[in-house]
Design a protein around this motif. Structure first.
Motif, PDB file in Angstrom:
ATOM      1  N   THR A 142     -61.911  34.750 -52.509  1.00  0.00           N
ATOM      2  CA  THR A 142     -61.114  35.962 -52.728  1.00  0.00           C
ATOM      3  C   THR A 142     -59.624  35.651 -52.641  1.00  0.00           C
ATOM      4  O   THR A 142     -58.830  36.091 -53.484  1.00  0.00           O
ATOM      5  CB  THR A 142     -61.494  37.034 -51.699  1.00  0.00           C
ATOM      6  OG1 THR A 142     -62.858  37.405 -51.891  1.00  0.00           O
ATOM      7  CG2 THR A 142     -60.613  38.269 -51.844  1.00  0.00           C
ATOM      8  N   GLU A 143     -59.228  34.894 -51.636  1.00  0.00           N
ATOM      9  CA  GLU A 143     -57.811  34.560 -51.458  1.00  0.00           C
ATOM     10  C   GLU A 143     -57.291  33.742 -52.627  1.00  0.00           C
ATOM     11  O   GLU A 143     -56.156  33.943 -53.097  1.00  0.00           O
ATOM     12  CB  GLU A 143     -57.613  33.795 -50.145  1.00  0.00           C
ATOM     13  CG  GLU A 143     -57.831  34.613 -48.882  1.00  0.00           C
ATOM     14  CD  GLU A 143     -59.319  34.857 -48.582  1.00  0.00           C
ATOM     15  OE1 GLU A 143     -60.178  34.150 -49.173  1.00  0.00           O
ATOM     16  OE2 GLU A 143     -59.617  35.752 -47.770  1.00  0.00           O
ATOM     17  N   GLU A 144     -58.094  32.811 -53.123  1.00  0.00           N
ATOM     18  CA  GLU A 144     -57.661  31.990 -54.255  1.00  0.00           C
ATOM     19  C   GLU A 144     -57.559  32.808 -55.536  1.00  0.00           C
ATOM     20  O   GLU A 144     -56.629  32.616 -56.333  1.00  0.00           O
ATOM     21  CB  GLU A 144     -58.622  30.824 -54.435  1.00  0.00           C
ATOM     22  CG  GLU A 144     -58.522  29.779 -53.331  1.00  0.00           C
ATOM     23  CD  GLU A 144     -59.654  28.762 -53.386  1.00  0.00           C
ATOM     24  OE1 GLU A 144     -59.457  27.632 -52.887  1.00  0.00           O
ATOM     25  OE2 GLU A 144     -60.742  29.097 -53.916  1.00  0.00           O
ATOM     26  N   LEU A 145     -58.498  33.721 -55.754  1.00  0.00           N
ATOM     27  CA  LEU A 145     -58.427  34.593 -56.919  1.00  0.00           C
ATOM     28  C   LEU A 145     -57.148  35.425 -56.895  1.00  0.00           C
ATOM     29  O   LEU A 145     -56.452  35.560 -57.907  1.00  0.00           O
ATOM     30  CB  LEU A 145     -59.646  35.518 -56.970  1.00  0.00           C
ATOM     31  CG  LEU A 145     -60.969  34.939 -57.455  1.00  0.00           C
ATOM     32  CD1 LEU A 145     -62.084  35.958 -57.238  1.00  0.00           C
ATOM     33  CD2 LEU A 145     -60.888  34.558 -58.932  1.00  0.00           C
ATOM     34  N   ARG A 146     -56.832  35.992 -55.754  1.00  0.00           N
ATOM     35  CA  ARG A 146     -55.643  36.833 -55.641  1.00  0.00           C
ATOM     36  C   ARG A 146     -54.370  36.017 -55.843  1.00  0.00           C
ATOM     37  O   ARG A 146     -53.411  36.484 -56.459  1.00  0.00           O
ATOM     38  CB  ARG A 146     -55.630  37.544 -54.282  1.00  0.00           C
ATOM     39  CG  ARG A 146     -56.763  38.557 -54.124  1.00  0.00           C
ATOM     40  CD  ARG A 146     -56.749  39.219 -52.741  1.00  0.00           C
ATOM     41  NE  ARG A 146     -55.621  40.111 -52.576  1.00  0.00           N
ATOM     42  CZ  ARG A 146     -55.584  41.366 -52.971  1.00  0.00           C
ATOM     43  NH1 ARG A 146     -56.630  41.912 -53.583  1.00  0.00           N
ATOM     44  NH2 ARG A 146     -54.512  42.121 -52.764  1.00  0.00           N
ATOM     45  N   ALA A 147     -54.346  34.791 -55.347  1.00  0.00           N
ATOM     46  CA  ALA A 147     -53.158  33.956 -55.509  1.00  0.00           C
ATOM     47  C   ALA A 147     -52.938  33.559 -56.965  1.00  0.00           C
ATOM     48  O   ALA A 147     -51.793  33.391 -57.415  1.00  0.00           O
ATOM     49  CB  ALA A 147     -53.281  32.713 -54.643  1.00  0.00           C
ATOM     50  N   SER A 148     -54.019  33.415 -57.725  1.00  0.00           N
ATOM     51  CA  SER A 148     -53.933  32.936 -59.100  1.00  0.00           C
ATOM     52  C   SER A 148     -53.763  34.054 -60.122  1.00  0.00           C
ATOM     53  O   SER A 148     -53.159  33.829 -61.177  1.00  0.00           O
ATOM     54  CB  SER A 148     -55.186  32.124 -59.450  1.00  0.00           C
ATOM     55  OG  SER A 148     -55.090  31.563 -60.734  1.00  0.00           O
ATOM     56  N   PHE A 149     -54.281  35.254 -59.835  1.00  0.00           N
ATOM     57  CA  PHE A 149     -54.330  36.301 -60.860  1.00  0.00           C
ATOM     58  C   PHE A 149     -53.619  37.596 -60.474  1.00  0.00           C
ATOM     59  O   PHE A 149     -53.570  38.516 -61.298  1.00  0.00           O
ATOM     60  CB  PHE A 149     -55.787  36.623 -61.208  1.00  0.00           C
ATOM     61  CG  PHE A 149     -56.544  35.470 -61.802  1.00  0.00           C
ATOM     62  CD1 PHE A 149     -56.363  35.120 -63.137  1.00  0.00           C
ATOM     63  CD2 PHE A 149     -57.417  34.732 -61.036  1.00  0.00           C
ATOM     64  CE1 PHE A 149     -57.058  34.049 -63.696  1.00  0.00           C
ATOM     65  CE2 PHE A 149     -58.118  33.659 -61.584  1.00  0.00           C
ATOM     66  CZ  PHE A 149     -57.936  33.317 -62.918  1.00  0.00           C
ATOM     67  N   LEU A 150     -53.092  37.705 -59.263  1.00  0.00           N
ATOM     68  CA  LEU A 150     -52.482  38.962 -58.806  1.00  0.00           C
ATOM     69  C   LEU A 150     -51.011  38.756 -58.476  1.00  0.00           C
ATOM     70  O   LEU A 150     -50.637  37.785 -57.815  1.00  0.00           O
ATOM     71  CB  LEU A 150     -53.224  39.472 -57.560  1.00  0.00           C
ATOM     72  CG  LEU A 150     -52.747  40.818 -56.996  1.00  0.00           C
ATOM     73  CD1 LEU A 150     -53.127  41.961 -57.927  1.00  0.00           C
ATOM     74  CD2 LEU A 150     -53.342  41.048 -55.603  1.00  0.00           C
ATOM     75  N   VAL A 151     -50.178  39.698 -58.931  1.00  0.00           N
ATOM     76  CA  VAL A 151     -48.765  39.752 -58.539  1.00  0.00           C
ATOM     77  C   VAL A 151     -48.604  41.006 -57.696  1.00  0.00           C
ATOM     78  O   VAL A 151     -48.688  42.127 -58.204  1.00  0.00           O
ATOM     79  CB  VAL A 151     -47.832  39.796 -59.758  1.00  0.00           C
ATOM     80  CG1 VAL A 151     -46.369  39.746 -59.306  1.00  0.00           C
ATOM     81  CG2 VAL A 151     -48.129  38.655 -60.719  1.00  0.00           C
TER      82      VAL A 151
END
Length: 276
Positions: free
Chosen positions: A17-26
């Motif tokens: 979850t943390e990696e997804l947010r770092a890569s795809f969320l601003v």
């Protein structure tokens, strides 16, 4: 300026979850009295915000862009999601009320943002892509745009789609931009889902109450994941990913695309039953 390297479809399937947010969320835009920017390696997009208070804000070129000024080799779409304000482009002022937009073409050196009332400031959302041709700056009054009405209350996706910058409207080099408003009681967006490998897409979710959230669905149809998104946060969608979502209440979102095809209907449709 934050630099974001978006994961590919192979690494995506193994991410936390943390990696997804770092890569795809601003998640760090719309700071009071500041211009905030993020540079995305996908299609060389840049997203940002400007929230002027008593003093104007100027859009500067970040050193990572290696440009004398921001639109030296770029075009820019601006959507106001806050109070009344204006944008000055090389000395020409464009008044923007909430949901009004402005297209700024390549080659405009001075761009400034102003709020009419600092107690209710304008909140300018910025979306930019590289441009190899120049088009004139033009304002889009959202009240003059005839929306497309899609979906229904029975499927909880009754919504109005407002196209602002597109082939049949305000012209650009590659930017396509608009916003969608969900009707009261509807919470699903972009269903049935689709992908389009010819361009990437960026969603800004807004007009959510502080306690509400959108569960944004992404990924290939056979390997979907979700990112929980709050008000005024941005999700990045590569060409291989669906982009849809469901909220805890009605909301709005700005969609913007860049790539090799500006045809709005260029989509590879997927059936809801095929999602896993």
């Amino acid at each position: 300026m934050r630099l974001i390297q978006v994961a590919d479809s192979v690494r995506y399937s193994r991410m936390t979850t943390e990696e997804l947010r770092a890569s795809f969320l601003v998640d760090s835009l719309f700071a009071l009295g500041r211009v905030s920017l993020a540079y995305i390696d996908l299609d060389r997009a840049a997203v940002g915000s400007a929230v002027p208070l008593a003093s104007p804000l100027t859009l500067e070129s970040d050193p990572d862009l290696r440009a004398t000024y921001f639109t030296e080799r770029r075009e820019l779409g601006i959507l106001n999601i806050g109070g009344d304000g204006s944008v000055e482009v090389n000395g020409t002022a464009y008044e923007l009320k909430k949901l009004d937009a402005l297209y700024v073409g390549r080659g405009n050196e001075l761009i400034r943002f102003l709020s009419r009332d600092s107690s209710s400031p304008a909140e300018f959302y910025l979306l930019s892509y590289p441009a190899h041709a120049s088009y004139p700056a033009l304002k889009v009054d959202s009240r003059s745009v005839e929306p497309f009405v899609l979906g229904s209350g029975e499927t909880a996706n009754h919504r109005k789609v407002n196209r602002l910058i597109h082939l049949e409207g305000v012209r650009s080099c590659q930017l396509v931009m608009g916003f969608t408003q969900l009707m009261p009681g509807s919470v699903w967006n972009t269903m049935p889902p689709h992908t389009h490998m010819r361009r990437s897409e960026v969603y800004l979710y807004f007009d959510l109450a502080p306690a509400d959230r959108v569960s944004h669905l992404m990924g290939p149809a056979s390997q979907t994941r979700h990112i929980v998104v709050a008000n005024k946060q941005v999700v990045i969608s590569p060409g291989w990913s669906i982009h849809a979502g469901v909220g805890t209440a009605s909301y709005s979102f700005c969609w913007g695309m860049g790539g090799e095809n500006q045809v709005y209907t260029d989509m590879d449709a997927l059936a809801i039953a095929d999602l896993l």
